[in-house]
Design an enzyme around this catalytic site. Structure first.
Site, short mmCIF file in Angstrom:
data_model
loop_
_atom_site.label_atom_id
_atom_site.label_comp_id
_atom_site.label_asym_id
_atom_site.label_seq_id
_atom_site.Cartn_x
_atom_site.Cartn_y
_atom_site.Cartn_z
N THR A 1 -1.51 1.17 1.75
CA THR A 1 -0.80 -0.06 1.43
C THR A 1 0.11 0.23 0.25
O THR A 1 -0.35 0.47 -0.86
CB THR A 1 -1.79 -1.18 1.06
OG1 THR A 1 -2.70 -1.37 2.14
CG2 THR A 1 -1.05 -2.49 0.80
N LYS B 1 0.92 -6.03 6.02
CA LYS B 1 -0.37 -5.71 5.39
C LYS B 1 -0.52 -6.40 4.03
O LYS B 1 -1.60 -6.91 3.69
CB LYS B 1 -0.50 -4.19 5.21
CG LYS B 1 -1.79 -3.75 4.50
CD LYS B 1 -3.02 -4.08 5.31
CE LYS B 1 -4.32 -3.91 4.56
NZ LYS B 1 -4.46 -2.81 3.65
N LYS C 1 -3.85 -4.34 -7.34
CA LYS C 1 -2.63 -3.66 -6.87
C LYS C 1 -1.99 -4.43 -5.73
O LYS C 1 -0.77 -4.66 -5.70
CB LYS C 1 -2.98 -2.24 -6.41
CG LYS C 1 -1.78 -1.43 -5.91
CD LYS C 1 -2.17 -0.33 -4.93
CE LYS C 1 -2.43 -0.89 -3.55
NZ LYS C 1 -2.57 0.16 -2.51
#
Length: 289
Positions: A93, A168, A237
């Site tokens: 990701t 995602k 993140k």
């Protein structure tokens, strides 16, 4: 197929093992050697350098963030040493902006690039039940689909690498948002003297029947955040990736701002090695329950 694999963390090690089980010749590289040796014992070839993993038909990478990939050279220098015609499948990701940069860098180097971030926790990686969202060159996607079928249960095609990563990022934002709402609801119930386990049992059987509420709700209910399947720092993140993507597209995401605040607080409390579901514990801590 001769496949390289770079990044053997909680997820990557299982994916690489499944490629071996499928009969592929797999060359693996990782910064720490323990997972490399574990896979070498199963038949993989241990790469001495990342360059060694780029000498086959394809290479998978599953590294933690944009910066790690950049430092390794996957946005430029390392690509110049890759085998001609190599297909790079990035399972991580990463940011939308970096996905675009990677696609351009691979095109310049004459290599095919596929962004294929995955939905799933380590146990799903181990059982080859991941969902891959794959964007990139159509011919490369067609070549890699039989390989994807050995590591995942479903592949969702999109028409560009950066769109796969946006997909995602949006998905992980929704999961993080549900973790927050579960934590707030449980804190409210505990503060009011209501057993949240009954609440979880009723709602998971009727209104919220999905995997997130059932599985993550159980983690928050029982306060079991270790060992982490997906670390809290990675949750932060991904929330920041959502905030960055929103800023680039002119979209406001106030829930993402709240999530960032709570993840920052959790890390300040020393919870960085807990599962990202621990963000659901923040409301309880603040409520004193």
């Amino acid at each position: 197929m001769r496949i390289g694999f770079i990044g053997l963390g909680r997820m990557g090690g299982h994916v690489a093992a499944n490629l071996l089980k499928a009969g592929h010749q797999v060359t693996v590289w990782n910064r720490s050697q323990e997972p490399v040796q574990a896979l070498a014992a199963k038949g993989a070839t241990a790469a001495k350098t990342p360059e060694d993993a780029l000498q086959g038909d394809a290479v998978f990478s599953m590294l933690s963030n944009d910066q790690v990939m950049r430092e390794l050279g996957l946005a430029g220098p390392l690509l110049e040493k890759a085998a001609k015609g190599l297909i790079h499948v990035n399972l991580a990701t990463i940011s939308v902006a970096f996905a675009k940069e990677l696609a351009e860098a691979h095109k310049k180097a004459g290599l095919a690039y596929i962004s294929a971030p995955v939905f799933g926790r380590p146990e799903m990686a181990e059982s080859a039940q991941l969902v891959l969202v794959a964007g990139g060159d159509a011919a490369a996607l067609k070549t890699m689909q039989p390989v994807f079928d050995k590591i995942g249960a479903r592949t969702v095609p999109v028409d560009a690498p950066e769109k796969a990563n946006l997909f995602k990022i949006a998905g992980n934002f929704m999961i993080a948002s549900e973790l927050e709402s579960i934590g707030e609801a449980f804190a409210l119930l505990r503060k009011g003297g209501v057993d949240p386990s009954i609440f979880h049992d009723v709602l998971s059987g009727r209104l919220f029947t999905g995997a997130v509420f059932k599985a993550y709700g159980t983690m928050i209910l029982n306060r079991t955040y270790e060992p982490a399947g997906f670390a809290l720092t990675l949750g932060l993140k991904d929330v920041n990736l959502a905030r960055s993507a929103a800023e680039g597209l002119g979209v406001t995401m106030p829930t993402a701002d709240l999530l960032k605040k709570h993840y920052d607080e959790a890390i300040a409390w020393g919870w960085q090695d807990r599962d990202w579901a621990a963000v659901g514990e923040v409301p309880a801590k603040k409520a004193g329950v």
